[in-house]
Motif scaffolding. Sequence first.
Motif, PDB file in Angstrom:
ATOM      1  N   TYR B 175       1.313  -0.910  -0.254  1.00  0.00           N
ATOM      2  CA  TYR B 175       0.196   0.049  -0.036  1.00  0.00           C
ATOM      3  C   TYR B 175       0.546   1.624   0.034  1.00  0.00           C
ATOM      4  CZ  TYR B 175      -3.757  -3.522   2.102  1.00  0.00           C
ATOM      5  OH  TYR B 175      -4.359  -4.149   1.938  1.00  0.00           O
ATOM      6  N   ALA B 176       2.056   0.768   0.484  1.00  0.00           N
ATOM      7  CA  ALA B 176       2.573   2.422   0.627  1.00  0.00           C
ATOM      8  C   ALA B 176       3.747   2.709  -0.769  1.00  0.00           C
ATOM      9  CB  ALA B 176       3.835   2.117   1.645  1.00  0.00           C
ATOM     10  N   GLU B 178       2.185   1.509  -3.615  1.00  0.00           N
ATOM     11  CA  GLU B 178       0.863   2.544  -4.496  1.00  0.00           C
ATOM     12  C   GLU B 178       1.023   3.696  -3.912  1.00  0.00           C
ATOM     13  OE1 GLU B 178      -0.604  -1.481  -5.075  1.00  0.00           O
ATOM     14  OE2 GLU B 178      -1.108  -0.540  -4.044  1.00  0.00           O
ATOM     15  N   THR B 179       0.776   4.255  -2.996  1.00  0.00           N
ATOM     16  CA  THR B 179       0.527   5.779  -2.349  1.00  0.00           C
ATOM     17  C   THR B 179       1.632   6.575  -2.999  1.00  0.00           C
ATOM     18  OG1 THR B 179      -0.425   4.915  -0.444  1.00  0.00           O
ATOM     19  CG2 THR B 179       0.438   7.084  -0.298  1.00  0.00           C
ATOM     20  N   TYR B 180       2.745   6.004  -3.637  1.00  0.00           N
ATOM     21  CA  TYR B 180       4.051   6.416  -3.869  1.00  0.00           C
ATOM     22  C   TYR B 180       3.756   6.394  -5.271  1.00  0.00           C
ATOM     23  CZ  TYR B 180       5.295   7.779   0.416  1.00  0.00           C
ATOM     24  OH  TYR B 180       5.981   8.703   1.847  1.00  0.00           O
ATOM     25  N   GLY B 181       2.666   5.635  -5.861  1.00  0.00           N
ATOM     26  CA  GLY B 181       2.722   5.648  -7.596  1.00  0.00           C
ATOM     27  C   GLY B 181       3.688   4.371  -8.363  1.00  0.00           C
TER      28      GLY B 181
END
Lengths: 454, 454
Positions: B175-176, B178-181
């Motif tokens: 998730y982390a 993905e949060t950074y793209g």
Amino acid sequence: MSEIPYKIYLSENEMPKSWHNIRAVMKEPHDPMLHPGTLKPCVTEDLLPIFCKSLAEQELNFTDEFIEIPEEIRSFYKMYRPSPLVRAYCLEKELGTPAKIYYKFEGTNTSGSHKLNSAAAQVYYAKKEGITSLTTETGAGQWGTALAMACVYFGVGLTVYMVKVSAEQKPYRRYAMETYGAKVVASPSDTTESGRKILAENPGTGGSLGCAISEAIETAIKTQNCKYVLGSVLDHVLLHQSVIGLETKAACDMYGIRPDVIIGCAGGGSNLGGLISPFMADKIRGKNDISFIAAEPASCPSLTRGTYAYDFGDTCRTTPLMRMYTVGSSYIPSPNHAGGLRFHGMSPILSKLYHDGYISAKSYVQSDVFAAATLFARSEGTLPAPESAHAIKAAIDEAVKCRETGEEKTILFGLTGTGYFDLTAYNSYNAGTMTDSVPSDEDLEKGFAGLPKV
Amino acid sequence: MSEIPYKIYLSENEMPKSWHNIRAVMKEPHDPMLHPGTLKPCVTEDLLPIFCKSLAEQELNFTDEFIEIPEEIRSFYKMYRPSPLVRAYCLEKELGTPAKIYYKFEGTNTSGSHKLNSAAAQVYYAKKEGITSLTTETGAGQWGTALAMACVYFGVGLTVYMVKVSAEQKPYRRYAMETYGAKVVASPSDTTESGRKILAENPGTGGSLGCAISEAIETAIKTQNCKYVLGSVLDHVLLHQSVIGLETKAACDMYGIRPDVIIGCAGGGSNLGGLISPFMADKIRGKNDISFIAAEPASCPSLTRGTYAYDFGDTCRTTPLMRMYTVGSSYIPSPNHAGGLRFHGMSPILSKLYHDGYISAKSYVQSDVFAAATLFARSEGTLPAPESAHAIKAAIDEAVKCRETGEEKTILFGLTGTGYFDLTAYNSYNAGTMTDSVPSDEDLEKGFAGLPKV
């Protein structure tokens, strides 16, 4: 003045040696805490069944502007403080704003937030007074983790009542507390009378800080040599958190930084209260004209839509009564992801300052807050806590306003913590499944109707 | 000399302006990287299908002791560096040791580890050379998170092949990222030929860094304007990580701290190599007599039980051959919780230094490592990464020896990161369900038998 670095650290010698007590400076004190039985102003003795003596005394101290930080607490602070005051160069660039943005970053310790500042103090005093175990509640888990860290350091036992919805969203927080030796109970639980009562009335509830407080207080009262500690709302907690503001002000003074706006997220108010304390003192004394902004969740809008009234701190109506902005202690907010802000009331100090016009407030829905959080993470690196991201959202809005007006304002906000334990929430935002919830006027009216008659 | 604070921070101006290249100081270079087809030493051109040019050149640079850090990378470093050199006063007290213990703490950024130091450099050079996307593998997820942070900062796309067992143990890491793209793929996957081959041979496998590397390289080769980047093992990664050692040495020099022992955990070797680089240069030059210790997992004991041979960096045998201590690229280590140390080989630089007697090595089973981690967390506050906790275990053992002998040694170790994403592992330790796994001699013989014939 030398060029401002990305991060300003005070040296160990420059760390505050006293806390700052804003109540000694306020032109008018906030209304007194009332005993729930007699409705008379509480005296120290009234608080002793729940709190240890030093903290009860601090709670009722409206006169001393500075209160010395004991050496043992200062040693503990040195493990993780001073925290950096960061110049958000990358965020400024990303926003294309002429504003200068700073944030005081309290998330560099394992509890992931500012909560450790008061946990250290509360456990130290408890230990000193011969208390062998403590109880508390925790929402998002920052406070519980902080308290577990302080308890294992000072050698005091701990039981944490963790809001059930948070315990389910954040099992890692539980594991962390357990690693530091704490016992964690999901609240409402069937281990207390208060918990059983709440469960009987709301079988499917995810709990709230108010419920968990009731359980923790009940256990503290029924257990020998045990006291209750609270991570926000109360005056002595804001007192301890003034270490944030004192460090921030020292760093600002060192570099000639003069904030025009200071922003903090506000649930119970401990971070905002601590951050603004010395700046507010100057404002009250006519030495600055800073705008102070409280950023709160639209799902639990105690300042922006609450009423200024006497209310209990917990759902089961066992605490002393405090006059504060509140949506009503019977109000159970929707399970949004900023668990640390899901409290029905607001610190009596902040409530009074807000009532007297020294502070303004804004509320935000969580999807807007996570958009701001993601923008911040991608430009500044640090993944913020959902709670802190309310302040980020407000700061970005201010900075964007400056872009439009051309004003070169200095905006300072409190980044209370990191979102490393909140990635389920980020995943829900990334996946587009996050929903926003705002109480209707009828929901709030119901909360107000339950207020005690004082 | 002034009293030593809990945390020593360099000022921004004191941060290193160049990386340190230990190869320029070593009396004898390590054996060259070989082209897997021709078995001839690699030249820059051989590396270009996989790596961007600047990094290929750094990889083969055995002559320049100092290599300038570009301004853009130094700006990125300022977002989260300098990292503190911490005096472990509380751990010393807990152990009752006369030893002085220090740790260089690299976990204060969101990736949670030192990996960001090389990620920033690698993404910067890729961007500069017009690369639009990158691929990589990640074990525990620190490297992938670090790379995602650097990619979003510099504006480069990213696909991360995450070791399946880690992806399952640590969804928060995904998730982390993905949060950074970043795009995250659990490895082995069916999206590459390498992945499909590994799955066909080992249907139930939890994957390994070796497998994930194969998938990432294949994708980089098959995608236009895309390169592969690696978070450890390679010489240029150790070069970037020398920023750790340079900051540490500057802080030590400032306070007259002279380490007797320097300890780092070692998986691929980037942290240990970076931490010791300038200290090792002095040792080679006869200016100190520091003991360097590599701490590795007993489940993947490349230094302590491996063989010094040419081997591939990946399971599918696609990388150049490197002479290193290895348990064999076909060896798939058991799914222990220190995912970042589950690599079959060891940095060629460290392997050579170990072979020549400049470094010693110790291995530990994970339950002992988590006992050390818990002791550390409870006394120093910070919850360590399982990888870093190998170094903690070694440091505690050294400090306990000092308690027995009365020696006042100065012990310094690298605390590479935090364990905030590893709480499932802590929970397994707390619950008593953690098991230890050590390969049998037969397991290792099988790995050795698969070594390429060079």
